[in-house]
Motif scaffolding. Structure first.
Motif: not given
Length: 273
Positions: A171, A180, A272
């Motif tokens: 992202v 994204a 993430s």
């Protein structure tokens, strides 16, 4: 006649000489395949040819027919009052012309989609957008590429299967909007590739559906086919107005399911998984 006048005359003659060749290299966009798609997929509805709502971007001539970059660029914002609710990517010259059908939420921010596709022969490529008022708009471009669907896999098949389903979700945020990129490791075999050792065709096994949600709300769903290149990628937009998880779910033709998530704060990437 002066030297400058002579140069101008020669340039004009050269331009006129090139015009027929350019025209012959780009056939009529009203192909038999396109007529069939309009009749079946869109039930004969009126489709306005215009780049004012959606515009397709693709190379004039592809460097690699198995990995052709293509983008569908929205020319309007996604608002509750008016937005693009569905996009189709059509590749006339491929074995199955409807490469993708993507349903979008107004919360997508902008209906921009980028991916990479296989192209089997010189072809018209089209982006068709349906807006929230039910109108259809199309943007077309002629792409020069061939052999992409039957091209052998870029990696060893066993190695590719060992990495099957590994995903990345990146992202990038900027001023309240975000882009994204979803990447999934998958051979995306279409049944047309021949094993160079056994000389047998490799059975079809490809990504068929992608679902993306943010903070529990659906952003997009994409029904795709084997036109997507090996190790499919999809880049899209959304508005991270509040904290939450961005989740991507991928389902292939054998109903294998793979998921990946990334935690996003309002306007910024947090972490993430």
């Amino acid at each position: 006649m002066s030297l400058n006048s002579l140069r101008a005359l020669l340039c004009a003659c050269a331009a006129l000489w090139l015009l027929p060749a350019a025209a012959a290299d780009e056939p009529s966009s009203d192909t038999e395949v396109w007529q069939g798609v309009r009749a079946t997929v869109f039930a004969g509805r009126e489709i306005v040819e215009s780049n004012d709502v959606i515009e397709i971007e693709a190379p004039f001539r592809a460097e690699d027919a198995a990995v052709v970059p293509v983008a569908m660029r929205a020319r309007i914002d996604q608002t509750p009052e008016r937005h693009i609710r569905k996009l189709w990517l059509i590749i006339d010259g491929n074995p199955t012309p409807v490469a993708a059908a993507i349903t979008l939420s107004p919360e997508a921010g902008r209906a921009d989609i980028e991916t990479r596709v296989r192209v089997e022969q010189y072809t018209w490529m089209r982006a068709v957008a349906e807006t929230s008022d039910g109108k259809l708009y199309a943007s077309s471009k002629f792409v020069r590429a061939s052999g992409g669907c039957s091209a052998p896999a870029g990696k060893d098949f066993e190695e590719a299967m060992a990495r099957l389903g590994r995903m990345k979700l990146k992202v990038e945020s900027d001023a309240g909007s975000a882009a994204a990129t979803l990447m999934v490791s998958h051979p995306n075999m279409n049944g047309m590739q021949m094993d160079q050792v056994t000389r047998h065709f490799t059975p079809a096994h490809f990504v068929r559906r992608i679902e993306v949600s943010y903070a529990g709300r659906t952003l997009l769903t994409a029904d795709v086919d084997f036109a997507l290149s090996e190790n499919p990628q999809l880049r899209f937009q959304f508005k991270p107005q509040e904290g939450g998880e961005l989740q991507a779910k991928v389902i292939d033709s054998k109903d294998l399911t793979f998921t990946q998530t990334v935690a996003v704060k309002g306007g910024a990437l947090a972490s993430s998984k």
